[in-house]
Design a protein around this motif. Sequence first.
Motif, PDB file in Angstrom:
ATOM      1  N   PHE A 169       0.858  -1.182   0.000  1.00  0.00           N
ATOM      2  CA  PHE A 169       0.000   0.000   0.000  1.00  0.00           C
ATOM      3  C   PHE A 169       0.893   1.230   0.000  1.00  0.00           C
ATOM      4  O   PHE A 169       2.036   1.193   0.457  1.00  0.00           O
ATOM      5  CB  PHE A 169      -0.913   0.014   1.232  1.00  0.00           C
ATOM      6  CG  PHE A 169      -2.165  -0.793   1.046  1.00  0.00           C
ATOM      7  CD1 PHE A 169      -3.226  -0.293   0.300  1.00  0.00           C
ATOM      8  CD2 PHE A 169      -2.275  -2.059   1.617  1.00  0.00           C
ATOM      9  CE1 PHE A 169      -4.382  -1.036   0.123  1.00  0.00           C
ATOM     10  CE2 PHE A 169      -3.433  -2.806   1.439  1.00  0.00           C
ATOM     11  CZ  PHE A 169      -4.488  -2.297   0.696  1.00  0.00           C
ATOM     12  N   ASP A 198      -3.332   5.595  -0.869  1.00  0.00           N
ATOM     13  CA  ASP A 198      -4.297   4.517  -1.084  1.00  0.00           C
ATOM     14  C   ASP A 198      -5.455   4.506  -0.094  1.00  0.00           C
ATOM     15  O   ASP A 198      -6.248   3.550  -0.080  1.00  0.00           O
ATOM     16  CB  ASP A 198      -3.591   3.155  -1.021  1.00  0.00           C
ATOM     17  CG  ASP A 198      -2.780   2.844  -2.262  1.00  0.00           C
ATOM     18  OD1 ASP A 198      -3.095   3.400  -3.333  1.00  0.00           O
ATOM     19  OD2 ASP A 198      -1.843   2.038  -2.152  1.00  0.00           O
ATOM     20  N   LEU A 247      -8.984   3.593  -1.360  1.00  0.00           N
ATOM     21  CA  LEU A 247      -9.227   2.180  -1.676  1.00  0.00           C
ATOM     22  C   LEU A 247      -9.705   1.428  -0.440  1.00  0.00           C
ATOM     23  O   LEU A 247     -10.660   0.643  -0.493  1.00  0.00           O
ATOM     24  CB  LEU A 247      -7.952   1.522  -2.204  1.00  0.00           C
ATOM     25  CG  LEU A 247      -7.381   2.038  -3.513  1.00  0.00           C
ATOM     26  CD1 LEU A 247      -6.036   1.383  -3.799  1.00  0.00           C
ATOM     27  CD2 LEU A 247      -8.361   1.808  -4.649  1.00  0.00           C
ATOM     28  N   ALA A 283      -1.926  -4.625  -1.111  1.00  0.00           N
ATOM     29  CA  ALA A 283      -3.020  -4.332  -2.034  1.00  0.00           C
ATOM     30  C   ALA A 283      -3.013  -5.352  -3.161  1.00  0.00           C
ATOM     31  O   ALA A 283      -1.958  -5.688  -3.700  1.00  0.00           O
ATOM     32  CB  ALA A 283      -2.857  -2.919  -2.598  1.00  0.00           C
TER      33      ALA A 283
END
Length: 192
Positions: free
Chosen positions: A15, A19, A22, A70
């Motif tokens: 990550f 981010d 998200l 991620a």
Amino acid sequence: MDTYLQTDRVTLRRFRADDADLLIELDSDPEVMRYLSGGEPTAPGLVRDRILPGLLTAYDRWAGAFGVFAAYEKAGGAFVGWFCLRPEREGPLGEVELGYRLRRAAWGSGYATEMSAALVDKAFTDLDVRVVWGATMALNRPSQRVMEKVGMTVTQTLPTPEGMQAVEGAELGGYRYEITRDQWERQRAVRL
């Protein structure tokens, strides 16, 4: 992209500080959060101020070997969620948790099993891990099936975690699944 691991269809990367959206979007889906918070979203401020900074700090703590990563589809690049392979904060590096949280659009695609199997393999081949474990609620059969498909078995019945009494099925508790390096090696020998 700072790739941590790839399978045929999914890429894991660290990550980044940008981010947060998200994670906020992922944790805002009541179905995704069903067995974690009873469907309540994670507060955006908590994600921005504590959760994401904690994920980023963990990469340094474990020299990039462990963490929460991620997950993206290789075809098209869509964010599908995250996977973790990490020891407990003060725990031994040889015992690591396998975990995952996927966007609802990715459910039923086989991504959880595909990437979990790859993470278990990485743990035992590259990271000198002795035990990979995961925990799930008793009602969360999809998560249990993923762990079973990658060779993990139930080693302990867990009580309801503190603060989760209002979550559907919490009164049933949960399960801790594990696979040891020896078990993995025996299963691998059979597959080959």
